[in-house]
Design an enzyme around this catalytic site. Structure first.
Site, PDB file in Angstrom:
ATOM      1  N   HIS A 120      47.491  32.051  39.766  1.00  0.00           N
ATOM      2  CA  HIS A 120      46.491  31.394  38.913  1.00  0.00           C
ATOM      3  C   HIS A 120      47.134  30.819  37.662  1.00  0.00           C
ATOM      4  O   HIS A 120      46.477  30.637  36.638  1.00  0.00           O
ATOM      5  CB  HIS A 120      45.357  32.370  38.547  1.00  0.00           C
ATOM      6  CG  HIS A 120      44.487  32.689  39.726  1.00  0.00           C
ATOM      7  ND1 HIS A 120      43.597  33.728  39.744  1.00  0.00           N
ATOM      8  CD2 HIS A 120      44.394  32.116  40.955  1.00  0.00           C
ATOM      9  CE1 HIS A 120      42.963  33.771  40.910  1.00  0.00           C
ATOM     10  NE2 HIS A 120      43.453  32.809  41.677  1.00  0.00           N
ATOM     11  N   CYS A 151      51.819  13.237  21.210  1.00  0.00           N
ATOM     12  CA  CYS A 151      51.257  11.921  21.589  1.00  0.00           C
ATOM     13  C   CYS A 151      49.765  11.853  21.273  1.00  0.00           C
ATOM     14  O   CYS A 151      49.109  10.860  21.564  1.00  0.00           O
ATOM     15  CB  CYS A 151      51.480  11.676  23.099  1.00  0.00           C
ATOM     16  SG  CYS A 151      50.275  12.535  24.158  1.00  0.00           S
TER      17      CYS A 151
HETATM   18  N1  APR Z   1      43.551  50.532  37.259  1.00  0.00           N
HETATM   19  C1  APR Z   1      43.277  50.000  38.484  1.00  0.00           C
HETATM   20  N2  APR Z   1      42.256  49.142  38.714  1.00  0.00           N
HETATM   21  C2  APR Z   1      41.493  48.807  37.659  1.00  0.00           C
HETATM   22  C3  APR Z   1      41.708  49.329  36.349  1.00  0.00           C
HETATM   23  C4  APR Z   1      42.788  50.220  36.186  1.00  0.00           C
HETATM   24  N3  APR Z   1      43.082  50.772  34.989  1.00  0.00           N
HETATM   25  N4  APR Z   1      40.766  48.799  35.518  1.00  0.00           N
HETATM   26  C5  APR Z   1      40.017  47.970  36.283  1.00  0.00           C
HETATM   27  N5  APR Z   1      40.432  47.980  37.554  1.00  0.00           N
HETATM   28  C6  APR Z   1      39.934  47.208  38.699  1.00  0.00           C
HETATM   29  C7  APR Z   1      38.444  46.976  38.718  1.00  0.00           C
HETATM   30  O1  APR Z   1      37.808  48.026  39.439  1.00  0.00           O
HETATM   31  C8  APR Z   1      38.356  45.655  39.486  1.00  0.00           C
HETATM   32  O2  APR Z   1      38.267  45.872  40.884  1.00  0.00           O
HETATM   33  O3  APR Z   1      40.523  45.931  38.585  1.00  0.00           O
HETATM   34  C9  APR Z   1      39.670  44.954  39.178  1.00  0.00           C
HETATM   35  C10 APR Z   1      39.535  43.801  38.211  1.00  0.00           C
HETATM   36  O4  APR Z   1      38.771  42.823  38.867  1.00  0.00           O
HETATM   37  P1  APR Z   1      38.560  41.398  38.165  1.00  0.00           P
HETATM   38  O5  APR Z   1      38.248  41.598  36.735  1.00  0.00           O
HETATM   39  O6  APR Z   1      37.635  40.622  39.031  1.00  0.00           O
HETATM   40  O7  APR Z   1      40.023  40.740  38.174  1.00  0.00           O
HETATM   41  P2  APR Z   1      40.690  39.927  39.345  1.00  0.00           P
HETATM   42  O8  APR Z   1      40.384  40.524  40.673  1.00  0.00           O
HETATM   43  O9  APR Z   1      42.117  39.758  38.982  1.00  0.00           O
HETATM   44  O10 APR Z   1      39.964  38.492  39.230  1.00  0.00           O
HETATM   45  C11 APR Z   1      40.453  37.485  40.064  1.00  0.00           C
HETATM   46  O11 APR Z   1      38.999  35.901  38.954  1.00  0.00           O
HETATM   47  O12 APR Z   1      38.037  35.078  37.061  1.00  0.00           O
HETATM   48  C12 APR Z   1      39.051  34.878  37.969  1.00  0.00           C
HETATM   49  O13 APR Z   1      41.051  33.775  37.534  1.00  0.00           O
HETATM   50  C13 APR Z   1      40.384  34.982  37.301  1.00  0.00           C
HETATM   51  O14 APR Z   1      42.451  35.787  38.238  1.00  0.00           O
HETATM   52  C14 APR Z   1      41.087  36.113  38.024  1.00  0.00           C
HETATM   53  C15 APR Z   1      40.333  36.175  39.332  1.00  0.00           C
END
Ligand code: APR
Length: 248
Positions: A120, A151
């Site tokens: 991303h 620019c």
């Molecule tokens: N350890 C492990 N897992 C965790 C922790 C932790 N300390 N804290 C949170 N989580 C988990 C949550 O349970 C959740 O499943 O991490 C995940 C975070 O999910 P999102 O916030 O949706 O992040 P992500 O999956 O990376 O999102 C994907 O969505 O908005 C777009 O571009 C953005 O790259 C991002 C994409």
């Protein structure tokens, strides 16, 4: 624990080539909020209003004031945590070949992993929307918003915003790696955003074992994941690397 550390360690220590898919959850312990779930950014900000490329084209100043300034403050202070260190250790042990990350924080590279696909994009650099000049984020002046290029074009962070496509080279390489690895470690992602969320499915369909590490169950749990280790990524990855070392 829907599965055990020992089972995951056995899969990793016997594997020829592991690939990791990481999401915001691995950086939560570095002080970077996730997007969804408890304390998620999208609980407070509508991503379609502020994280979509059309929103940036329409009102870049608002996107900076509502989203990017806060994000930059948090990213500037963030340091790798034990979860990043665990993946670095697995690379040093010759087990983990590549990390495909959805994160834009650069913490895997700061932690020492050498092959990282920033699916991303990254907040570490910006590009001019007029002349396409690229510069390091540390050189971007924020006295006036949105920041501008020499620019006078508007600068944007080199992140993939909603409404934009994943760079084809990153997409193809990530899909090839997913189809050829024998273990995929899926760490800290809600597995809800495509095409990243399909990589574990590709891995599974091509015979890989999928080991999921998350604070809570996801759509992968119980169907695509062979092992799901529920807990904080820093603790779980530390325990997992220690268990792999004991098997070697
Ligand atoms: N350890 C492990 N897992 C965790 C922790 C932790 N300390 N804290 C949170 N989580 C988990 C949550 O349970 C959740 O499943 O991490 C995940 C975070 O999910 P999102 O916030 O949706 O992040 P992500 O999956 O990376 O999102 C994907 O969505 O908005 C777009 O571009 C953005 O790259 C991002 C994409």
């Amino acid at each position: 624990m829907i599965g055990t550390i020992q089972h995951a360690a056995a899969l990793l220590s016997a594997c020829r080539s592991a690939v990791a898919l990481t999401g915001a959850g691995i950086s939560v312990e570095s002080g970077i909020p996730p997007f969804r779930g408890k304390g998620g950014l999208w609980e407070k900000i509508d991503p379609m209003e502020y994280a979509h490329i059309d929103a940036y084209k329409r009102d870049p100043e608002a996107v900076w004031r509502v989203l990017f300034m806060e994000l930059k403050k948090v990213l500037d202070k963030a340091l790798p945590n034990a979860g990043h260190a665990g993946l670095r250790d697995l690379e040093e042990m010759g087990i983990l070949k590549t990390i495909v990350t959805q994160n834009i924080d650069g913490l895997h590279q700061k932690s020492g992993n050498r092959d990282v696909i920033e699916f991303h994009g990254t907040f570490a650099s910006h590009s001019c929307m007029a002349c396409e000049r690229r510069l390091d984020t540390s050189q971007v002046l924020l006295e006036t918003l949105p920041p501008r290029c020499a620019c006078n074009g508007i600068l944007r962070p080199d992140v993939i915003m909603f409404g934009e496509i994943i760079p084809v080279d990153h997409l193809q390489r990530a899909q090839i790696l997913a189809a050829s690895c024998d273990v995929m470690l899926v760490v800290g992602t809600s597995a809800t955003v495509q095409p990243a969320a399909y990589l574990p499915v590709i891995a599974k369909r091509n015979g890989a074992a999928v080991v999921e590490i998350n604070a809570e169950p996801t759509p992968l749990t119980g169907n695509i994941s062979d092992v799901t280790l529920l807990g904080k990524a820093g603790q779980v990855l530390g325990d997992l690397v220690a268990a792999v070392r004991r098997l070697r």
